[in-house]
Design a protein around this motif. Structure first.
Motif, PDB file in Angstrom:
ATOM      1  N   THR A 160       0.880  -1.160   0.000  1.00  0.00           N
ATOM      2  CA  THR A 160       0.000   0.000   0.000  1.00  0.00           C
ATOM      3  C   THR A 160       0.918   1.210   0.000  1.00  0.00           C
ATOM      4  OG1 THR A 160      -1.640  -1.209   1.283  1.00  0.00           O
ATOM      5  CG2 THR A 160      -1.868   1.184   1.201  1.00  0.00           C
ATOM      6  N   ILE A 161       0.751   2.034  -0.984  1.00  0.00           N
ATOM      7  CA  ILE A 161       1.648   3.174  -1.152  1.00  0.00           C
ATOM      8  C   ILE A 161       0.849   4.459  -0.984  1.00  0.00           C
ATOM      9  CG2 ILE A 161       3.107   4.397  -2.828  1.00  0.00           C
ATOM     10  CD1 ILE A 161       3.703   1.511  -3.949  1.00  0.00           C
ATOM     11  N   ALA A 162       1.434   5.386  -0.272  1.00  0.00           N
ATOM     12  CA  ALA A 162       0.849   6.718  -0.138  1.00  0.00           C
ATOM     13  C   ALA A 162       1.918   7.710  -0.593  1.00  0.00           C
ATOM     14  CB  ALA A 162       0.440   6.980   1.298  1.00  0.00           C
ATOM     15  N   LYS A 163       1.493   8.677  -1.379  1.00  0.00           N
ATOM     16  CA  LYS A 163       2.418   9.709  -1.854  1.00  0.00           C
ATOM     17  C   LYS A 163       1.994  11.058  -1.280  1.00  0.00           C
ATOM     18  CE  LYS A 163       4.740   9.426  -5.540  1.00  0.00           C
ATOM     19  NZ  LYS A 163       5.422   9.218  -6.795  1.00  0.00           N
ATOM     20  N   GLY A 164       2.985  11.864  -0.987  1.00  0.00           N
ATOM     21  CA  GLY A 164       2.705  13.180  -0.408  1.00  0.00           C
ATOM     22  C   GLY A 164       2.234  14.179  -1.443  1.00  0.00           C
ATOM     23  N   LYS A 165       1.217  14.958  -1.051  1.00  0.00           N
ATOM     24  CA  LYS A 165       0.720  16.055  -1.887  1.00  0.00           C
ATOM     25  C   LYS A 165       0.826  17.325  -1.055  1.00  0.00           C
ATOM     26  CE  LYS A 165      -3.389  17.812  -4.180  1.00  0.00           C
ATOM     27  NZ  LYS A 165      -4.811  17.625  -4.427  1.00  0.00           N
ATOM     28  N   VAL A 166       1.568  18.285  -1.578  1.00  0.00           N
ATOM     29  CA  VAL A 166       1.782  19.526  -0.841  1.00  0.00           C
ATOM     30  C   VAL A 166       0.508  20.364  -0.884  1.00  0.00           C
ATOM     31  CG1 VAL A 166       3.175  21.631  -0.685  1.00  0.00           C
ATOM     32  CG2 VAL A 166       4.245  19.463  -1.346  1.00  0.00           C
ATOM     33  N   THR A 167       0.053  20.803   0.311  1.00  0.00           N
ATOM     34  CA  THR A 167      -1.111  21.677   0.427  1.00  0.00           C
ATOM     35  C   THR A 167      -0.656  22.978   1.103  1.00  0.00           C
ATOM     36  OG1 THR A 167      -1.763  20.901   2.625  1.00  0.00           O
ATOM     37  CG2 THR A 167      -2.589  19.640   0.734  1.00  0.00           C
ATOM     38  N   ASP A 168      -1.570  23.899   1.279  1.00  0.00           N
ATOM     39  CA  ASP A 168      -1.233  25.164   1.938  1.00  0.00           C
ATOM     40  C   ASP A 168      -0.725  24.945   3.359  1.00  0.00           C
ATOM     41  OD1 ASP A 168      -1.983  26.526  -0.322  1.00  0.00           O
ATOM     42  OD2 ASP A 168      -3.985  27.041   0.411  1.00  0.00           O
ATOM     43  N   ARG A 169      -1.267  23.966   4.056  1.00  0.00           N
ATOM     44  CA  ARG A 169      -0.914  23.730   5.460  1.00  0.00           C
ATOM     45  C   ARG A 169       0.219  22.737   5.663  1.00  0.00           C
ATOM     46  NH1 ARG A 169      -4.817  22.090   9.275  1.00  0.00           N
ATOM     47  NH2 ARG A 169      -3.183  22.759  10.683  1.00  0.00           N
TER      48      ARG A 169
END
Length: 191
Positions: A160-169
């Motif tokens: 199970t892979i999760a990738k980071g997504k940059v948000t404002d916070r």
């Protein structure tokens, strides 16, 4: 490994197999420059392209003409056209016509997975590797059962892979579908 965004993609054709999964599949496949690889259900050609970078030849099969077209575009983009043979057709029919090969990758089977594994096993060279990627639970079970019927020992890895997504916070981790990678090696029979 090629980045996911470096593949030409389409909403009509699944794929490419995600970069991290392609990396694990290539690790399990142990593809060398002498190997002939058969990629069944090539989709957009993610595994076809990665395999062609390592193998002597890759035969990519899909019954969807759009998938074959998209795979061809990706092969051309990555300058691997001379190493890949594309075949539009049903895997079970095509398998009967093919010579032997060293690696069998199965990403799509249209419900014929046990038969594809069995027919593929007949053409798989000794010490050949079989790798199946599966997002469905039923496909995992079918693959393991079919492999056991051929007296091969299945190895199952689920990721199970999760990738980071940059948000404002900050960075939000976005999960992807869990996927099983089922592999086995064809051993020479001993009397």
């Amino acid at each position: 490994m090629i980045k996911d965004e470096d593949f030409i993609q389409s909403k009509e054709v699944p794929g490419p197999t995600k970069e991290e999964v392609r990396c694990l599949v290539m690790c399990k496949a142990h593809i060398s420059k002498e190997d002939v690889v058969l990629d069944v259900g090539c989709g957009t050609g993610g595994l076809t392209v990665e395999s062609a970078q390592r193998a002597q030849e890759v035969i990519a099969i899909d019954k969807n003409p759009e998938a074959i077209s998209l795979t061809q575009r990706n092969i051309i983009k990555h300058k691997l056209l001379e190493k890949v043979r594309l075949i539009e057709g049903d895997a079970l029919s095509v398998l009967t016509e093919l010579a032997s090969f060293d690696v069998l990758l199965v990403g799509g089977s249209s419900g014929d997975l046990p038969q594809i594994i069995s027919r593929g096993y007949e053409k798989l060279n000794y010490n050949g590797r079989l790798i199946i990627t599966s997002i469905l639970l039923e496909t995992r079970v079918e693959a393991v059962e079919a492999i056991k019927k051929l007296n091969m020992t299945p190895e199952v890895v689920e990721v199970t892979i999760a990738k980071g997504k940059v948000t404002d916070r900050g960075t939000m981790m976005m999960g992807r579908n869990p996927i099983a990678i089922i592999s086995a090696v064809k051993k020479a029979s001993h009397p």
